[in-house]
Design a protein around this motif. Sequence first.
Motif, mmCIF file in Angstrom:
data_model
loop_
_atom_site.group_PDB
_atom_site.id
_atom_site.type_symbol
_atom_site.label_atom_id
_atom_site.label_comp_id
_atom_site.label_asym_id
_atom_site.label_seq_id
_atom_site.Cartn_x
_atom_site.Cartn_y
_atom_site.Cartn_z
ATOM 1 N N THR A 50 6.138 -2.129 -2.353
ATOM 2 C CA THR A 50 5.094 -1.321 -2.997
ATOM 3 C C THR A 50 4.121 -0.779 -1.955
ATOM 4 N N ILE A 51 3.735 -1.626 -1.019
ATOM 5 C CA ILE A 51 2.788 -1.226 0.021
ATOM 6 C C ILE A 51 3.393 -0.130 0.898
ATOM 7 N N GLU A 52 4.622 -0.320 1.322
ATOM 8 C CA GLU A 52 5.270 0.674 2.173
ATOM 9 C C GLU A 52 5.534 1.980 1.417
ATOM 10 N N ASP A 53 5.844 1.896 0.128
ATOM 11 C CA ASP A 53 6.005 3.106 -0.680
ATOM 12 C C ASP A 53 4.699 3.886 -0.773
ATOM 13 N N ASP A 54 3.584 3.181 -0.580
ATOM 14 C CA ASP A 54 2.258 3.802 -0.591
ATOM 15 C C ASP A 54 1.851 4.261 0.824
ATOM 16 N N ASN A 55 2.826 4.278 1.751
ATOM 17 C CA ASN A 55 2.619 4.703 3.147
ATOM 18 C C ASN A 55 1.618 3.839 3.903
ATOM 19 N N ILE A 56 1.646 2.544 3.624
ATOM 20 C CA ILE A 56 0.801 1.581 4.328
ATOM 21 C C ILE A 56 1.712 0.657 5.126
ATOM 22 N N ILE A 57 1.312 0.348 6.356
ATOM 23 C CA ILE A 57 2.021 -0.650 7.146
ATOM 24 C C ILE A 57 1.057 -1.791 7.457
ATOM 25 N N GLY A 88 -11.552 -7.038 4.683
ATOM 26 C CA GLY A 88 -11.472 -5.729 4.052
ATOM 27 C C GLY A 88 -10.653 -4.760 4.882
ATOM 28 N N ILE A 89 -10.465 -5.081 6.150
ATOM 29 C CA ILE A 89 -9.604 -4.300 7.041
ATOM 30 C C ILE A 89 -8.524 -5.203 7.633
ATOM 31 N N ARG A 90 -8.933 -6.436 7.950
ATOM 32 C CA ARG A 90 -8.002 -7.429 8.502
ATOM 33 C C ARG A 90 -7.738 -8.501 7.466
ATOM 34 N N ILE A 91 -6.513 -9.062 7.549
ATOM 35 C CA ILE A 91 -6.145 -10.156 6.657
ATOM 36 C C ILE A 91 -5.377 -11.195 7.470
ATOM 37 N N LEU A 116 -2.691 -0.263 8.034
ATOM 38 C CA LEU A 116 -2.806 1.076 8.590
ATOM 39 C C LEU A 116 -2.131 2.079 7.665
ATOM 40 N N ASP A 117 -2.693 3.298 7.637
ATOM 41 C CA ASP A 117 -2.084 4.354 6.837
ATOM 42 C C ASP A 117 -1.014 5.088 7.632
ATOM 43 N N GLU A 118 -0.498 6.160 7.072
ATOM 44 C CA GLU A 118 0.587 6.901 7.711
ATOM 45 C C GLU A 118 0.188 7.542 9.040
ATOM 46 N N ASN A 119 -1.122 7.635 9.310
ATOM 47 C CA ASN A 119 -1.624 8.177 10.571
ATOM 48 C C ASN A 119 -2.088 7.075 11.527
ATOM 49 N N ASN A 120 -1.711 5.837 11.214
ATOM 50 C CA ASN A 120 -2.110 4.659 11.994
ATOM 51 C C ASN A 120 -3.622 4.471 12.043
ATOM 52 N N LYS A 121 -4.292 4.858 10.981
ATOM 53 C CA LYS A 121 -5.737 4.656 10.831
ATOM 54 C C LYS A 121 -5.955 3.475 9.901
ATOM 55 N N PHE A 124 -9.201 0.893 4.376
ATOM 56 C CA PHE A 124 -10.306 0.114 3.834
ATOM 57 C C PHE A 124 -9.917 -0.325 2.429
ATOM 58 N N MET A 125 -9.692 -1.617 2.294
ATOM 59 C CA MET A 125 -9.179 -2.162 1.038
ATOM 60 C C MET A 125 -10.066 -1.825 -0.152
ATOM 61 N N ARG A 126 -11.377 -1.897 0.004
ATOM 62 C CA ARG A 126 -12.259 -1.658 -1.140
ATOM 63 C C ARG A 126 -12.119 -0.247 -1.690
ATOM 64 N N LYS A 127 -11.666 0.684 -0.846
ATOM 65 C CA LYS A 127 -11.462 2.067 -1.293
ATOM 66 C C LYS A 127 -10.045 2.282 -1.820
ATOM 67 N N ARG A 128 -9.053 1.793 -1.093
ATOM 68 C CA ARG A 128 -7.652 2.069 -1.430
ATOM 69 C C ARG A 128 -7.112 1.119 -2.494
ATOM 70 N N TYR A 129 -7.506 -0.136 -2.402
ATOM 71 C CA TYR A 129 -7.014 -1.159 -3.329
ATOM 72 C C TYR A 129 -8.183 -2.017 -3.821
ATOM 73 N N PRO A 130 -9.079 -1.454 -4.614
ATOM 74 C CA PRO A 130 -10.274 -2.217 -5.015
ATOM 75 C C PRO A 130 -9.962 -3.516 -5.761
ATOM 76 N N GLU A 131 -8.881 -3.526 -6.558
ATOM 77 C CA GLU A 131 -8.547 -4.740 -7.306
ATOM 78 C C GLU A 131 -8.064 -5.849 -6.372
ATOM 79 N N LYS A 132 -7.317 -5.509 -5.326
ATOM 80 C CA LYS A 132 -6.871 -6.523 -4.366
ATOM 81 C C LYS A 132 -8.027 -6.953 -3.478
ATOM 82 N N ASP A 133 -8.905 -6.030 -3.129
ATOM 83 C CA ASP A 133 -10.101 -6.365 -2.362
ATOM 84 C C ASP A 133 -10.903 -7.438 -3.099
ATOM 85 N N ALA A 134 -11.137 -7.226 -4.381
ATOM 86 C CA ALA A 134 -11.886 -8.200 -5.188
ATOM 87 C C ALA A 134 -11.129 -9.523 -5.279
ATOM 88 N N PHE A 135 -9.816 -9.454 -5.440
ATOM 89 C CA PHE A 135 -8.989 -10.651 -5.522
ATOM 90 C C PHE A 135 -9.087 -11.471 -4.245
#
Length: 146
Positions: A50-57, A88-91, A116-121, A124-135
């Motif tokens: 799911t994460i990779e389908d969302d262009n996240i590595i 929120g950036i590192r896990i 990292l996103d598709e541009n290796n940037k 930020f979890m709270r923006k991209r995945y707010p529910e997982k950030d809270a979890f």
Amino acid sequence: MIDMEIKPYERMVYYYETDRMGIVHHSNYIRWFEEARLDWMKQIGWDYKTIEDDNIIIPVLSVSAEYKTMSRYGDNIVIYVKLAEYTGIRIGFSYEVHDKKTGELRCVGTSCHCLLDENNKPVFMRKRYPEKDAFFKELMKQQAEE
């Protein structure tokens, strides 16, 4: 309060994972950490596919292992995974590898990752995945209270 039972990861030690002395080669513990982490993530509903389908590595920033006792071919092991760090950036994760039959501790370790996103940037979890950030924040809080 998170009311979710995350089960430890279980597997058998395979012959190809052993060295000439009949014990597990040290590099395999790092592979097992990854297997266990992927299983942990799947259990919380956030699998790598799911994460990779969302262009996240999720590259590894660091990994460590401390070997306590030897695992051998045919042993059944249990790997306990815990969330060890979340910014929120590192896990980060911690791992304990135990012999299933005896409970003996075989290895402990850690791994740290970033998203990292598709541009290796950084993502930020709270923006991209707010529910997982809270979890993750709640899980870190809950673990600190235990």
